[in-house]
Design an enzyme around this catalytic site. Structure first.
Site, mmCIF file in Angstrom:
data_model
loop_
_atom_site.group_PDB
_atom_site.id
_atom_site.type_symbol
_atom_site.label_atom_id
_atom_site.label_comp_id
_atom_site.label_asym_id
_atom_site.label_seq_id
_atom_site.Cartn_x
_atom_site.Cartn_y
_atom_site.Cartn_z
ATOM 1 N N GLU A 58 0.859 -1.172 0.000
ATOM 2 C CA GLU A 58 0.000 0.000 0.000
ATOM 3 C C GLU A 58 0.900 1.228 0.000
ATOM 4 O OE1 GLU A 58 -3.582 2.193 2.550
ATOM 5 O OE2 GLU A 58 -2.639 0.366 3.328
ATOM 6 N N ARG A 293 5.940 -13.371 9.248
ATOM 7 C CA ARG A 293 6.530 -12.069 8.951
ATOM 8 C C ARG A 293 7.883 -11.951 9.659
ATOM 9 N NH1 ARG A 293 3.194 -7.228 11.276
ATOM 10 N NH2 ARG A 293 5.124 -6.167 10.733
ATOM 11 N N LYS A 303 4.283 0.940 10.637
ATOM 12 C CA LYS A 303 4.303 2.207 9.903
ATOM 13 C C LYS A 303 3.908 3.370 10.799
ATOM 14 C CE LYS A 303 3.586 0.615 5.151
ATOM 15 N NZ LYS A 303 2.666 0.637 3.992
#
Length: 600
Positions: A58, A293, A303
């Protein structure tokens, strides 16, 4: 049976891909030359890609080391198995995405060594380019009784959704006819309802043990301008709805996600099964596979937290060399090869675990050791004066040329040249008036070799009368001891120290970067990660380096002997802290020490 290159260790994803290739799972699919629905692909040619993967960020921030693992995984698997990896911008949220991030993402993927161009096609896509199809698919779901418009408040929906111990309650709007839902959905599309007034939900099972299958929201109203589609839309698809459709339109075979999406896989399959039944997408449709992850110690990758570090000035920007962003790692001196090596070493698994930061640093050292040129540098300088220089050479101004290999294991790279003179820079820590046990460097009466130069005998030091700080160290040259000359080894010494000539040394700003956080898992438990910032994560020194360093290009790596790996700063070659007459001095960022200093 297809098999990976022998140097690549197997993992569950490779096993899945090899099984599909062996069974020909996707071998009959067609490709339209660009993303498209079933009709478009059926009109195309057999898909030239044996597999298709995708990296779908994104564009709402800068990529970090966790994204780098995903990039290496998706592009690497496509390379290894004769496939194609798409770069897809998952831009379904109009309020958080910017072109700046799109450009930065493209640059990061290219810098890591990967390309999304294959078979004459540029596979650079935007999810927002599929909004028309997503809308048509939503209408199809409504017509076929698989979706409805819900006008409960957000609080009512949350309460009626139930929890892990209690099934959900059907919405009072769930029994609307397809015709009623279609009309209301078009009113949402046409801007006749305000934000939050209604959503479109998939009609699945409000009693499902998987809460994600309890009629998830697939469209919401958001009157906001989109960076790519402008004001064309005031309704936007939810990520969990958009993502499988994007995969299907792009002919993705293996949709590789991190473990947090595992609970979403049933909806992924449910949606694509419905769209396949309705003849809208190519078949067989993509399958989703999840891997753990990257959890890296001494790092945060959220983020939100990274943005807070930037916005509140804890770091100088997204490319601060202490940041785990790809631009930060690049500016720190990490190489694409070292990051790819790191990704390969940590492997792929289904189980969450923590990777120690030292693994990343060791991958860097292993990459740089055979490549980085060598040089001497003095980071905390004090002047060494050879008091008998004129006596030996006849003039205080005489300079004796010395040399050393550019790389000790690559003689073909030539030699570097520098001057030995009466005045030299040495490390302040290389002199002790009263040496501790085991100290073999400079102290009164001791002899040391100045590396690649001469043996000297220390005679003492001069202190500043006011501060007591040592301002000069004095020594005498021992004749006939120049490195590489006959008889130079006749004088035996235990100490060997680095130096830089005052006559030709290059003044340099040296930024000693270290780990941004002082604890392995910042913010763990109830801790405030901002309070765990390492106060020693940056020290700025003024030092001196060999003359060859002045010609280094921005981004070039060097091993300063005994100090570690450094990189010429590629963002700015002078600091705002320097005075006007000092501007233009080389700036070096410390990339990593010669060995791990955190696990001693």
């Amino acid at each position: 049976m297809a098999s990976p290159p022998p140097e690549k260790p197997s993992n569950f994803l490779r096993q899945v891909i090899e099984r599909d290739l062996d069974h020909g799972t996707y071998s009959q699919r067609h490709w339209a030359g660009q993303p498209g629905d079933k009709a478009a692909h059926l009109a195309g040619t057999p898909d030239p890609a044996r597999i298709r993967t995708r990296f779908p960020p994104e564009p709402n921030g800068y990529l970090h080391i966790g994204h780098a693992k995903s990039i290496c995984l998706n592009f690497g698997l496509a390379q290894d198995y004769g496939g194609v990896c798409h770069l897809r911008f998952d831009d379904t949220n109009p309020e958080k995405e910017e072109q700046e991030y799109v450009d930065a993402i493209r640059d990061a993927v290219h810098w890591l060594g990967y390309s999304w161009e294959a078979n004459g096609t540029n596979h650079d896509y935007h999810a927002s380019n599929y909004f028309d199809f997503m809308y048509e698919a939503a209408e199809s779901l409504i017509v076929n009784g698989h979706a409805y418009v819900d006008e409960q408040s957000a609080e009512e929906m949350r309460a009626n959704r139930g929890d892990f111990g209690k099934p959900g309650v059907d919405s009072p709007y769930r029994s609307r006819t397809p015709e009623e839902n279609l009309a209301r959905f078009r009113e949402m599309r046409d801007g006749k309802l305000p934000d939050g007034a209604a959503v479109l939900r998939a009609k699945i099972d409000m009693a499902s043990p998987n809460i994600n299958m309890r009629d998830p929201t697939i469209y919401r109203i958001k009157h906001a301008e989109h960076h790519n589609t402008g004001n064309k839309w005031c309704i936007y698809p939810m990520y969990t709805y958009a993502h499988p459709i994007e995969d299907a339109l792009e002919n993705i075979t293996h949709s590789i996600c991190t473990l947090e999406f595992e609970d979403q896989r049933p909806f992924y399959d449910w949606l694509l099964d419905r769209l396949a039944e309705e003849g809208l997408i190519n078949t067989p449709h993509p399958r989703q596979y999840e891997f753990a992850r990257l959890n890296l110690t001494y790092v945060v990758t959220s983020k939100r937290k990274l943005r807070q570090l930037v916005d509140e000035g804890h770091v100088s920007g997204w490319d601060d060399p202490r940041m785990p962003t790809i631009v930060g790692l690049r500016r720190r001196g990490y190489t694409p090869e070292s990051i790819r090596l790191f990704a390969e070493r940590i492997g792929v698994s289904k189980a969450d675990s923590w990777i120690d930061y030292s693994v990343l640093e060791q991958a860097l050292r292993d990459d740089l050791d055979p490549k980085a040129a060598r040089a001497m540098a003095v980071l905390d300088p004090v002047k060494l004066v050879i008091t008998n220089w004129a006596e030996v050479y006849g003039s205080d101004g005489y300079l004796d040329p010395c040399s050393a290999p550019v790389h000790p294991h690559s003689p073909e790279r030539g030699r570097r040249e520098f001057m030995f003179g009466k005045e030299l820079w040495i490390e302040r820590s290389d002199y002790e008036e009263t040496p501790p046990k085991g100290f073999f460097r400079l102290f009164p009466g001791n002899r040391v070799r100045l590396k690649y130069g001469h043996v000297v005998e220390c005679t003492g030091a001069v202190r500043d009368p006011a501060s007591g700080e040592i301002v000069e160290v004095h020594a005498k040259l021992v004749p006939d001891t120049k490195s590489g000359t006959p008889g130079a080894d006749a004088v035996k010494v235990k100490g060997n120290i680095t130096w830089v000539g005052v006559a030709d040394g290059v003044k340099a700003e040296v930024r000693l970067y270290d780990r941004l956080f002082a604890v392995p898992q910042p913010g763990a438990g109830d801790g405030d990660y901002l309070e765990e910032i390492n106060p020693e994560s940056l020290k700025i020194l003024t030092g001196y380096a060999e003359p060859a360093s002045e010609g280094m290009e921005a981004g070039d790596s060097v091993q300063f002997e005994r100090h570690g790996y450094f990189v010429a700063d590629w963002r700015d070659h002078h600091s705002h802290q320097t005075t006007e007459d000092e501007k233009g001095n080389t700036v070096f960022n410390r990339t990593a020490g010669l060995k791990d200093g955190w696990n001693r």
